[in-house]
Design an enzyme around this catalytic site. Sequence first.
Site, mmCIF file in Angstrom:
data_model
loop_
_atom_site.group_PDB
_atom_site.id
_atom_site.type_symbol
_atom_site.label_atom_id
_atom_site.label_comp_id
_atom_site.label_asym_id
_atom_site.label_seq_id
_atom_site.Cartn_x
_atom_site.Cartn_y
_atom_site.Cartn_z
ATOM 1 N N ASP A 171 -44.504 26.234 2.231
ATOM 2 C CA ASP A 171 -45.487 27.015 1.462
ATOM 3 C C ASP A 171 -46.705 26.181 1.056
ATOM 4 O O ASP A 171 -47.505 26.600 0.225
ATOM 5 C CB ASP A 171 -44.834 27.678 0.243
ATOM 6 C CG ASP A 171 -44.289 26.683 -0.773
ATOM 7 O OD1 ASP A 171 -43.930 25.562 -0.373
ATOM 8 O OD2 ASP A 171 -44.206 27.018 -1.973
ATOM 9 N N SER A 182 -39.815 27.602 -0.280
ATOM 10 C CA SER A 182 -40.425 26.274 -0.332
ATOM 11 C C SER A 182 -40.225 25.478 0.959
ATOM 12 O O SER A 182 -40.625 25.912 2.021
ATOM 13 C CB SER A 182 -39.877 25.527 -1.550
ATOM 14 O OG SER A 182 -40.551 24.319 -1.718
ATOM 15 N N HIS A 183 -39.555 24.306 0.843
ATOM 16 C CA HIS A 183 -39.425 23.390 1.986
ATOM 17 C C HIS A 183 -38.119 23.622 2.745
ATOM 18 O O HIS A 183 -37.751 22.807 3.596
ATOM 19 C CB HIS A 183 -39.486 21.950 1.477
ATOM 20 C CG HIS A 183 -38.515 21.693 0.360
ATOM 21 N ND1 HIS A 183 -38.702 22.225 -0.894
ATOM 22 C CD2 HIS A 183 -37.352 21.009 0.314
ATOM 23 C CE1 HIS A 183 -37.696 21.873 -1.666
ATOM 24 N NE2 HIS A 183 -36.857 21.137 -0.959
ATOM 25 N N ASP A 196 -45.520 21.201 3.352
ATOM 26 C CA ASP A 196 -44.251 21.891 3.587
ATOM 27 C C ASP A 196 -44.459 23.366 3.894
ATOM 28 O O ASP A 196 -45.584 23.821 4.108
ATOM 29 C CB ASP A 196 -43.312 21.697 2.390
ATOM 30 C CG ASP A 196 -43.758 22.449 1.150
ATOM 31 O OD1 ASP A 196 -44.967 22.712 1.015
ATOM 32 O OD2 ASP A 196 -42.896 22.778 0.292
ATOM 33 N N ASP A 229 -47.229 23.515 -0.729
ATOM 34 C CA ASP A 229 -47.500 22.938 -2.057
ATOM 35 C C ASP A 229 -47.084 21.467 -2.141
ATOM 36 O O ASP A 229 -47.509 20.759 -3.035
ATOM 37 C CB ASP A 229 -46.868 23.775 -3.188
ATOM 38 C CG ASP A 229 -45.353 23.838 -3.130
ATOM 39 O OD1 ASP A 229 -44.765 23.420 -2.112
ATOM 40 O OD2 ASP A 229 -44.752 24.329 -4.109
ATOM 41 N N ARG A 230 -46.270 21.001 -1.194
ATOM 42 C CA ARG A 230 -45.899 19.585 -1.172
ATOM 43 C C ARG A 230 -46.687 18.851 -0.095
ATOM 44 O O ARG A 230 -47.196 19.479 0.832
ATOM 45 C CB ARG A 230 -44.409 19.420 -0.870
ATOM 46 C CG ARG A 230 -43.526 19.975 -1.956
ATOM 47 C CD ARG A 230 -42.065 19.885 -1.563
ATOM 48 N NE ARG A 230 -41.275 20.607 -2.541
ATOM 49 C CZ ARG A 230 -40.163 20.141 -3.100
ATOM 50 N NH1 ARG A 230 -39.703 18.959 -2.769
ATOM 51 N NH2 ARG A 230 -39.502 20.867 -3.982
ATOM 52 N N GLU A 257 -45.019 14.422 -8.930
ATOM 53 C CA GLU A 257 -43.573 14.206 -9.004
ATOM 54 C C GLU A 257 -43.109 13.495 -7.744
ATOM 55 O O GLU A 257 -43.748 13.604 -6.693
ATOM 56 C CB GLU A 257 -42.847 15.548 -9.189
ATOM 57 C CG GLU A 257 -43.212 16.580 -8.160
ATOM 58 C CD GLU A 257 -42.681 17.986 -8.427
ATOM 59 O OE1 GLU A 257 -42.336 18.298 -9.575
ATOM 60 O OE2 GLU A 257 -42.620 18.765 -7.463
ATOM 61 N N SER A 313 -40.837 14.076 -5.732
ATOM 62 C CA SER A 313 -40.369 14.914 -4.623
ATOM 63 C C SER A 313 -41.552 15.494 -3.838
ATOM 64 O O SER A 313 -41.546 16.658 -3.455
ATOM 65 C CB SER A 313 -39.455 16.020 -5.143
ATOM 66 O OG SER A 313 -40.071 16.692 -6.214
ATOM 67 N N THR A 325 -38.424 17.739 -14.866
ATOM 68 C CA THR A 325 -38.754 18.236 -13.536
ATOM 69 C C THR A 325 -39.018 19.742 -13.611
ATOM 70 O O THR A 325 -38.246 20.490 -14.195
ATOM 71 C CB THR A 325 -37.583 17.937 -12.571
ATOM 72 O OG1 THR A 325 -37.387 16.510 -12.560
ATOM 73 C CG2 THR A 325 -37.886 18.399 -11.166
ATOM 74 N N LYS A 370 -48.445 22.787 -7.641
ATOM 75 C CA LYS A 370 -48.772 21.604 -6.846
ATOM 76 C C LYS A 370 -49.499 22.073 -5.586
ATOM 77 O O LYS A 370 -49.374 23.234 -5.219
ATOM 78 C CB LYS A 370 -47.534 20.781 -6.531
ATOM 79 C CG LYS A 370 -46.307 21.557 -6.088
ATOM 80 C CD LYS A 370 -45.103 20.628 -6.037
ATOM 81 C CE LYS A 370 -43.841 21.387 -5.682
ATOM 82 N NZ LYS A 370 -43.048 21.763 -6.840
#
Length: 528
Positions: free
Chosen positions: A247, A69-70, A245, A249-250, A332, A334, A313, A345
């Site tokens: 990957d 992820s991030h 981020d 998704d954020r 969310e 985050s 979450t 997301k």
Amino acid sequence: MTLVVSGDGRYFSKDAIQIIIKMAAANGVRSVWVGQNGLLSTPAVSGVVRERVGKDGTKASGAFILTASHNPGGPNEDFGIKYNMENGGPAPEAITDKIYENTKSIKEYIIAEDLPDVDISAIGITNFTGPEGQFDVEVFDSASDYVKLMKSIFDFQSIQKLLSSPKFTFCYDALHGVGGAYAKRIFVEELGAQESSLLNCVPKEDFGGGHPDPNLTYAKELVACMGLGKSDAKNEPPEFGAASDGDADRNMILGKRFFVTPSDSVAIIAANAVDAIPYFSAGLKGVARSMPTSAALDVVAKHLNLKFFEVPTGWKFFGNLMDAGLCSICGEESFGTGSDHIREKDGIWAVLAWLSILAYKNKENLGGAKLVTVEEIVRKHWATYGRHYYTRYDYENVDAGAAKELMAYLVKLQSSLPEVNKIIKGTRSDVSNVAKADEFEYKDPVDGSISKHQGIRYMFEDGSRLVFRLSGTGSEGATIRVYIEQYEKDSSKTGRDSQEALGPLVEVALKLSKMQEFTGRSAPTVIT
């Protein structure tokens, strides 16, 4: 059986893909699909599993996504694998628990070691005769399925008109994550943005040595470019800025010298979706947020008479609601926002959603003297729905025993609200009374499963909230997260400085939880 294997391009991904291909061949998998160069964003993987049909008419049964992820990447940094199901969403706990149980007893694994490595840089199908018979690996273009999906959701023509206006300037930062594999195709080739609008859009195994987390701390270059840095920007900042981020998704959304909180972002997208985004033109099925996210979305749902859900979450809770046709848009705090087009997301979706809202608000205005800005859209939203001033205090590496004691104390305190309100009034007479307090528990309306101990909530009479959550009780100690949310309905008071507006409630949160007494900390590690 067909499986997808790809990820955000971080260090070790290319080795892992070859290993997974060989293990798949040995275990009777018929076909493996790989994004070119092993790159697929997490949302794109979800879309591929849900939508893509192979040359032989097959669809994927699931996917291995290689990402952490991030978190940073590189030889001394993080690597991760997650598994997504045939609905394109993350594996539920029942599956991941079973996988974990198997890891405790596994004695051997099967791998087709003699299978040659596949060239994942070249698009095409490689056929093998594996130990279980015919086996093929298809390497496909990482972006085309995702671009097609985005074009079916948004009005690219109206966004193109906005981007071609000399008054509109734009900046997108992929933080050297996998978002860069989509940025040029979508923003430059499809929408006509200048290539100079793209920052850090070459995916790198170590994310350029940075931390690919789209927030005000780590997206330093974008933050400076948008006029939000410590020093004044050298040039006039662009009208709109965004980041995703590792990957992809954020997301983070910025206006000129203006930060949009993730909680406000999902509320504003939901409030404008039906008018601005063709995919939602028939109306929203419902909206949802994670429990710690501010209640800005709740107010929109009430106003527009929409079904509303507050969930623990974890994106899988949204996925359940979407599979049941109960939810269209969710988010969310985050920095995760998404919709029912996939079951993850989606950072670039959120950027396109904001560009669509800006295009819609400016459609009669492109020839005028001044465009409607991100800041004006947010301030108008606050004037209509009220503003949820919001901050998060993270206390990291707290002694695990002390953290648990603090949480137990907060639960015990909830049994006497008069006592709670006495402490509040003794600390700040200008803070509203607590009307309700509980430990959040969620019963899934779709499968009936119950998630307990999801966080401690204090709800105030004026719509404000305090939430306390404990995360990670590992070797490094625990993290206590405190979410502080002050609701302001009076439109003459929605333009205050956020920290100033939150000051009284912050004082109450620290006093109520005896934070310093339990943890010995006089200040949080991180304030978001």
